[in-house]
Design an enzyme around this catalytic site. Structure first.
Site, PDB file in Angstrom:
ATOM      1  N   ASP A   2       0.828  -1.203   0.000  1.00  0.00           N
ATOM      2  CA  ASP A   2       0.000   0.000   0.000  1.00  0.00           C
ATOM      3  C   ASP A   2       0.869   1.262   0.000  1.00  0.00           C
ATOM      4  O   ASP A   2       1.952   1.281   0.592  1.00  0.00           O
ATOM      5  CB  ASP A   2      -0.903  -0.022   1.240  1.00  0.00           C
ATOM      6  CG  ASP A   2      -2.052   0.964   1.114  1.00  0.00           C
ATOM      7  OD1 ASP A   2      -2.322   1.426  -0.013  1.00  0.00           O
ATOM      8  OD2 ASP A   2      -2.672   1.267   2.146  1.00  0.00           O
ATOM      9  N   HIS A  19       2.796   3.281  -8.891  1.00  0.00           N
ATOM     10  CA  HIS A  19       2.747   1.833  -9.120  1.00  0.00           C
ATOM     11  C   HIS A  19       4.029   1.359  -9.815  1.00  0.00           C
ATOM     12  O   HIS A  19       4.540   0.280  -9.517  1.00  0.00           O
ATOM     13  CB  HIS A  19       1.527   1.470  -9.972  1.00  0.00           C
ATOM     14  CG  HIS A  19       0.215   1.753  -9.281  1.00  0.00           C
ATOM     15  ND1 HIS A  19      -0.048   1.370  -7.990  1.00  0.00           N
ATOM     16  CD2 HIS A  19      -0.914   2.379  -9.715  1.00  0.00           C
ATOM     17  CE1 HIS A  19      -1.283   1.744  -7.651  1.00  0.00           C
ATOM     18  NE2 HIS A  19      -1.821   2.364  -8.684  1.00  0.00           N
ATOM     19  N   LEU A 113      12.218 -20.416  -3.990  1.00  0.00           N
ATOM     20  CA  LEU A 113      11.165 -19.543  -3.469  1.00  0.00           C
ATOM     21  C   LEU A 113       9.850 -19.727  -4.241  1.00  0.00           C
ATOM     22  O   LEU A 113       9.863 -19.774  -5.472  1.00  0.00           O
ATOM     23  CB  LEU A 113      11.630 -18.082  -3.620  1.00  0.00           C
ATOM     24  CG  LEU A 113      10.618 -16.996  -3.268  1.00  0.00           C
ATOM     25  CD1 LEU A 113      10.464 -16.872  -1.751  1.00  0.00           C
ATOM     26  CD2 LEU A 113      11.053 -15.640  -3.848  1.00  0.00           C
TER      27      LEU A 113
HETATM   28  C1  FPP Z   1      -2.060  -0.191  -3.396  1.00  0.00           C
HETATM   29  O1  FPP Z   1      -1.583   1.147  -3.259  1.00  0.00           O
HETATM   30  C2  FPP Z   1      -1.367  -0.842  -4.494  1.00  0.00           C
HETATM   31  C3  FPP Z   1      -1.973  -1.433  -5.563  1.00  0.00           C
HETATM   32  C4  FPP Z   1      -3.451  -1.480  -5.706  1.00  0.00           C
HETATM   33  C5  FPP Z   1      -1.202  -2.012  -6.683  1.00  0.00           C
HETATM   34  C6  FPP Z   1       0.073  -2.709  -6.317  1.00  0.00           C
HETATM   35  C7  FPP Z   1       0.871  -2.892  -7.557  1.00  0.00           C
HETATM   36  C8  FPP Z   1       2.211  -2.793  -7.654  1.00  0.00           C
HETATM   37  C9  FPP Z   1       3.093  -2.616  -6.485  1.00  0.00           C
HETATM   38  C10 FPP Z   1       2.934  -2.846  -8.978  1.00  0.00           C
HETATM   39  C11 FPP Z   1       2.693  -4.011  -9.844  1.00  0.00           C
HETATM   40  C12 FPP Z   1       2.844  -5.328  -9.168  1.00  0.00           C
HETATM   41  C13 FPP Z   1       3.741  -6.299  -9.510  1.00  0.00           C
HETATM   42  C14 FPP Z   1       3.662  -7.608  -8.835  1.00  0.00           C
HETATM   43  C15 FPP Z   1       4.778  -6.119 -10.521  1.00  0.00           C
HETATM   44  P1  FPP Z   1      -2.580   2.363  -3.507  1.00  0.00           P
HETATM   45  O2  FPP Z   1      -2.607   2.642  -4.978  1.00  0.00           O
HETATM   46  O3  FPP Z   1      -3.918   2.048  -2.917  1.00  0.00           O
HETATM   47  O4  FPP Z   1      -1.877   3.516  -2.720  1.00  0.00           O
HETATM   48  P2  FPP Z   1      -2.602   4.745  -1.976  1.00  0.00           P
HETATM   49  O5  FPP Z   1      -3.375   4.145  -0.828  1.00  0.00           O
HETATM   50  O6  FPP Z   1      -1.443   5.572  -1.490  1.00  0.00           O
HETATM   51  O7  FPP Z   1      -3.466   5.452  -2.975  1.00  0.00           O
END
Ligand code: FPP
Length: 232
Positions: A2, A19, A113
């Site tokens: 997050d 992201h 892993l």
């Molecule tokens: C939550 O943060 C994160 C996500 C919904 C997406 C996670 C994706 C990645 C880390 C990149 C792609 C993944 C891989 C496996 C290569 P948020 O967007 O809700 O953050 P915020 O709460 O600050 O808005």
């Protein structure tokens, strides 16, 4: 994982840049997990609820997932990583599903892993599907309803082949579980880390593992019982 959006917002960047930086953390944490000899790492990359985000964010995330699968293929195969996925994989667009299915099949015999991507995943949805599978087994005569205990129901979950969950880390300072591994966290240690995911790198993870090592896990027993059993 997050905090990607807030990381981008703090820099005046579009959310997708958060992201993208988050995908770099994924690479670093995965590599560290392998080098550290961890058995399994599961990443909550896209929830069942994330489909409701703006269409361009969803599309951008799908492209990042595709890029990860394509770019990391050699590293995964060269290092004996087994790629797994949990969630409603059939809902993913072909651009993710195809390289995902291919790499899952190609890495199926790897013994290092186990890297699991939770995609279109929800903990409640996953438990509901397990219940559905148990009902089917009962209707087909393979299971008597009174035999359905926690172990038997757990065996229908997509995580059944993973080792028991030891540690759940949520980054960004939020103290919620947000529908992740609801069944599996029963005896997991929980950590809420005040670092945004794109800033969360191996040093932060190493600190979490040290913290984990310092905790006493009692699994419902007393400290004295644990001390006695370790003397045997
Ligand atoms: C939550 O943060 C994160 C996500 C919904 C997406 C996670 C994706 C990645 C880390 C990149 C792609 C993944 C891989 C496996 C290569 P948020 O967007 O809700 O953050 P915020 O709460 O600050 O808005």
């Amino acid at each position: 994982m997050d905090g990607n959006g807030r990381w981008a917002q703090q820099r005046g960047l579009p959310r997708l840049e958060g992201h993208r930086a988050g995908a770099d953390s994924v690479r670093d944490i995965t590599r560290f997990s392998r080098e550290h000899g961890l058995e399994a790492l599961t990443l909550y990359a896209f929830s069942a609820q994330n489909w409701a985000r703006p269409a361009d964010e969803v599309r951008g995330l799908m492209e990042l997932l595709r890029d990860f699968l394509v770019d990391e293929r050699a590293e995964i195969m060269d290092n004996g990583i087994r790629l797994e996925a949990i969630g409603e994989i059939a809902q993913l667009p072909g651009l993710v599903r195809e390289p995902l299915d291919e790499l899952r099949a190609a890495s199926a015999e790897n013994h290092g892993l186990v890297l699991t991507l939770a995609l279109s995943y929800g903990g409640r949805e996953s438990i509901a599907r397990a219940a559905c599978a148990a009902v089917r087994a009962a209707l087909a005569g393979g299971l008597r309803p009174e035999e359905l205990d926690a172990d038997r129901l757990g065996a229908f979950l997509p995580t059944a082949k993973l080792p028991p969950l030891d540690l759940l880390i949520r980054t960004s300072g939020e103290q919620r579980v947000s529908n992740f591994m609801l069944w599996e966290i029963a005896y997991a240690e929980l950590m809420f880390v005040d670092v945004l995911w794109p800033d969360f790198r191996r040093g932060d993870f190493a600190k979490c593992l040290d913290n984990f090592d310092a905790r006493e896990r009692r699994f419902g027993l007393t400290s004295a019982q644990l001390a006695d059993s370790s003397d045997v």
